[in-house]
Design an enzyme around this catalytic site. Sequence first.
Site, PDB file in Angstrom:
ATOM      1  N   ASP A  76       2.537 -10.062 -12.163  1.00 12.15           N
ATOM      2  CA  ASP A  76       1.637  -9.764 -12.695  1.00 12.15           C
ATOM      3  C   ASP A  76       1.076 -11.251 -13.199  1.00 12.15           C
ATOM      4  OD1 ASP A  76      -0.613  -8.727 -14.817  1.00 12.15           O
ATOM      5  OD2 ASP A  76       0.745  -7.034 -14.790  1.00 12.15           O
ATOM      6  N   ASP A 107      -0.718 -13.723  -8.829  1.00 12.20           N
ATOM      7  CA  ASP A 107      -1.953 -13.404  -8.250  1.00 12.20           C
ATOM      8  C   ASP A 107      -2.058 -12.465  -7.060  1.00 12.20           C
ATOM      9  OD1 ASP A 107      -4.618 -12.878  -7.796  1.00 12.20           O
ATOM     10  OD2 ASP A 107      -5.509 -14.794  -8.638  1.00 12.20           O
ATOM     11  N   VAL A 108      -2.362 -11.281  -7.093  1.00 11.76           N
ATOM     12  CA  VAL A 108      -2.003 -10.749  -5.609  1.00 11.76           C
ATOM     13  C   VAL A 108      -3.125 -10.830  -4.839  1.00 11.76           C
ATOM     14  CG1 VAL A 108      -0.891  -8.655  -6.834  1.00 11.76           C
ATOM     15  CG2 VAL A 108      -3.359  -8.569  -6.980  1.00 11.76           C
ATOM     16  N   ASN A 141       0.417  -2.037  -7.329  1.00 12.11           N
ATOM     17  CA  ASN A 141      -0.475  -1.028  -8.219  1.00 12.11           C
ATOM     18  C   ASN A 141      -1.667  -2.124  -8.827  1.00 12.11           C
ATOM     19  OD1 ASN A 141      -0.253   0.565 -10.834  1.00 12.11           O
ATOM     20  ND2 ASN A 141       0.381  -1.525 -11.436  1.00 12.11           N
ATOM     21  N   TYR A 152     -15.560  -0.754  -6.788  1.00 12.32           N
ATOM     22  CA  TYR A 152     -14.341   0.056  -7.160  1.00 12.32           C
ATOM     23  C   TYR A 152     -14.067   1.134  -6.312  1.00 12.32           C
ATOM     24  CZ  TYR A 152     -10.262   1.948 -10.024  1.00 12.32           C
ATOM     25  OH  TYR A 152      -9.263   2.619 -10.374  1.00 12.32           O
ATOM     26  N   LYS A 156     -11.077   1.321  -3.255  1.00 11.90           N
ATOM     27  CA  LYS A 156      -9.962   2.349  -3.254  1.00 11.90           C
ATOM     28  C   LYS A 156      -9.974   3.287  -2.204  1.00 11.90           C
ATOM     29  CE  LYS A 156      -8.122   1.356  -7.083  1.00 11.90           C
ATOM     30  NZ  LYS A 156      -6.525   0.626  -7.112  1.00 11.90           N
ATOM     31  N   THR A 160      -4.092   4.216 -20.013  1.00 14.75           N
ATOM     32  CA  THR A 160      -3.613   3.028 -19.964  1.00 14.75           C
ATOM     33  C   THR A 160      -4.646   2.074 -20.590  1.00 14.75           C
ATOM     34  OG1 THR A 160      -4.957   2.511 -17.745  1.00 14.75           O
ATOM     35  CG2 THR A 160      -2.764   3.606 -17.546  1.00 14.75           C
TER      36      THR A 160
HETATM   37  N1  LIG Z   1      -5.992   4.092 -15.758  1.00 17.89           N
HETATM   38  C1  LIG Z   1      -6.727   4.984 -14.882  1.00 17.89           C
HETATM   39  O1  LIG Z   1      -7.243   5.919 -15.273  1.00 17.89           O
HETATM   40  C2  LIG Z   1      -6.686   4.852 -13.390  1.00 17.89           C
HETATM   41  C3  LIG Z   1      -7.229   5.851 -12.589  1.00 17.89           C
HETATM   42  C4  LIG Z   1      -6.918   5.731 -11.201  1.00 17.89           C
HETATM   43  C5  LIG Z   1      -6.373   4.672 -10.565  1.00 17.89           C
HETATM   44  N2  LIG Z   1      -6.066   3.751 -11.197  1.00 17.89           N
HETATM   45  C6  LIG Z   1      -5.110   2.625 -10.495  1.00 17.89           C
HETATM   46  O2  LIG Z   1      -3.731   2.543 -11.186  1.00 17.89           O
HETATM   47  C7  LIG Z   1      -3.479   1.122 -11.046  1.00 17.89           C
HETATM   48  C8  LIG Z   1      -2.968   0.588 -12.478  1.00 17.89           C
HETATM   49  O3  LIG Z   1      -3.860   0.821 -13.438  1.00 17.89           O
HETATM   50  P1  LIG Z   1      -3.749   0.544 -15.081  1.00 17.89           P
HETATM   51  O4  LIG Z   1      -4.488   1.798 -15.702  1.00 17.89           O
HETATM   52  O5  LIG Z   1      -2.548   0.702 -15.374  1.00 17.89           O
HETATM   53  O6  LIG Z   1      -4.425  -0.715 -15.277  1.00 17.89           O
HETATM   54  P2  LIG Z   1      -3.977  -1.851 -16.304  1.00 17.89           P
HETATM   55  O7  LIG Z   1      -5.500  -2.831 -16.401  1.00 17.89           O
HETATM   56  O8  LIG Z   1      -3.725  -1.230 -17.655  1.00 17.89           O
HETATM   57  O9  LIG Z   1      -2.820  -2.804 -15.584  1.00 17.89           O
HETATM   58  C9  LIG Z   1      -3.409  -3.381 -14.502  1.00 17.89           C
HETATM   59  C10 LIG Z   1      -2.118  -4.521 -14.384  1.00 17.89           C
HETATM   60  O10 LIG Z   1      -2.842  -5.238 -13.069  1.00 17.89           O
HETATM   61  C11 LIG Z   1      -2.816  -6.773 -13.613  1.00 17.89           C
HETATM   62  N3  LIG Z   1      -3.595  -7.566 -12.613  1.00 17.89           N
HETATM   63  C12 LIG Z   1      -5.075  -7.462 -12.804  1.00 17.89           C
HETATM   64  N4  LIG Z   1      -5.364  -8.452 -11.789  1.00 17.89           N
HETATM   65  C13 LIG Z   1      -4.295  -8.969 -11.209  1.00 17.89           C
HETATM   66  C14 LIG Z   1      -4.096  -9.967 -10.274  1.00 17.89           C
HETATM   67  N5  LIG Z   1      -5.268 -10.567  -9.730  1.00 17.89           N
HETATM   68  N6  LIG Z   1      -2.935 -10.250  -9.863  1.00 17.89           N
HETATM   69  C15 LIG Z   1      -1.976  -9.727 -10.244  1.00 17.89           C
HETATM   70  N7  LIG Z   1      -1.863  -8.661 -11.375  1.00 17.89           N
HETATM   71  C16 LIG Z   1      -3.350  -8.294 -11.785  1.00 17.89           C
HETATM   72  C17 LIG Z   1      -3.111  -6.676 -15.070  1.00 17.89           C
HETATM   73  O11 LIG Z   1      -2.967  -7.931 -15.690  1.00 17.89           O
HETATM   74  C18 LIG Z   1      -2.444  -5.623 -15.518  1.00 17.89           C
HETATM   75  O12 LIG Z   1      -1.311  -5.781 -15.979  1.00 17.89           O
HETATM   76  C19 LIG Z   1      -4.600   0.551 -10.409  1.00 17.89           C
HETATM   77  O13 LIG Z   1      -4.499   0.235  -9.146  1.00 17.89           O
HETATM   78  C20 LIG Z   1      -5.865   1.313 -11.027  1.00 17.89           C
HETATM   79  O14 LIG Z   1      -7.016   1.144 -10.247  1.00 17.89           O
HETATM   80  C21 LIG Z   1      -5.691   3.634 -12.798  1.00 17.89           C
END
Ligand SMILES: NC(=O)c1ccc[n+]([C@@H]2O[C@H](COP(=O)([O-])OP(=O)(O)OC[C@H]3O[C@@H](n4cnc5c(N)ncnc54)[C@H](O)[C@@H]3O)[C@@H](O)[C@H]2O)c1
Length: 248
Positions: free
Chosen positions: A36, A59-60, A86, A152, A156, A187
């Site tokens: 992360d 950083d991904v 993720n 977004y 996706k 989240t």
């Molecule tokens: N929360 C929702 O409702 C939801 C719905 C559909 C899909 N998603 C997907 O689920 C996944 C997780 O989402 P979440 O809700 O846990 O989000 P979140 O923002 O709570 O967590 C995401 C994590 O990714 C990290 N991150 C961001 N940019 C980064 C980078 N460049 N390199 C490395 N790490 C990085 C952040 O620091 C964070 O810890 C994501 O792919 C998101 O698109 C979430």
Amino acid sequence: MTMAGKVAIVTGGAQGLGAAVVRLLSEAGAQVLITDIADAAGGSLAAELGEGARFLHHDVSSAADWSAAIKAAEDAFGPVDILVNNAATTQRPASVEDFGEEEYRRIFEVNQLSVFLGMRAVVPSMRKAGAGAIVNISSVAGLVGQRAAIGYVATKFAVRGMTKAAALDLAPYNIRVNCVHPGAIDTPMLRQVTEAMEGDPVGDFCRTLPIPRQAAPKEVASAVLFLVSDGASFCTGVTMPVDGGWTV
Ligand SMILES: NC(=O)c1ccc[n+]([C@@H]2O[C@H](COP(=O)([O-])OP(=O)(O)OC[C@H]3O[C@@H](n4cnc5c(N)ncnc54)[C@H](O)[C@@H]3O)[C@@H](O)[C@H]2O)c1
């Protein structure tokens, strides 16, 4: 679903869905590299989980960081069996006519390029392991359009297509590639989006779903755990909504 002896990398594992996946993998016996850009949260989760977990700043969107992540996992635990792509970010709500080129390039790099870089980087390690399982996290926004979310939604949808292309490329090496499409999960990402809105439109919408609520992160993480487990040994290229019936 035992994961004993398995080595996993979970990106964006410091919080939210990623942290829930890390916890389930760890409870099932896997050794997990949490990566992360959120160093404090990632470091404290690894410390809490003990010897079977490590944290790496990663950083991904950086190919160099991906090389370092694979090396760190191999040095700590051995060849990588499981990758969960993720990490992702959201966009400023904006219609197609108001969204900036730089904003588009940034979300492309974090949400889409990252998944390509990650799958490409992990293949040699999984080939050493003799098999592998990759799960890419997309969204309902990879299945249906959403207003004010062109960047977004584009990324996706791309993750879903990349999953299918890679599933075909990597099947000969016993590497399975699947995609999970969450609906609304409680989240920090969703809370950040909803706090910027007037009223509670997300809550109001979720109350209209067949399962009328948001998911807990663990409810989506358990689907990820299944797809990376040997229980899913005949599943590849799958598009799995975990959305309370949103897209039914
Ligand atoms: N929360 C929702 O409702 C939801 C719905 C559909 C899909 N998603 C997907 O689920 C996944 C997780 O989402 P979440 O809700 O846990 O989000 P979140 O923002 O709570 O967590 C995401 C994590 O990714 C990290 N991150 C961001 N940019 C980064 C980078 N460049 N390199 C490395 N790490 C990085 C952040 O620091 C964070 O810890 C994501 O792919 C998101 O698109 C979430």
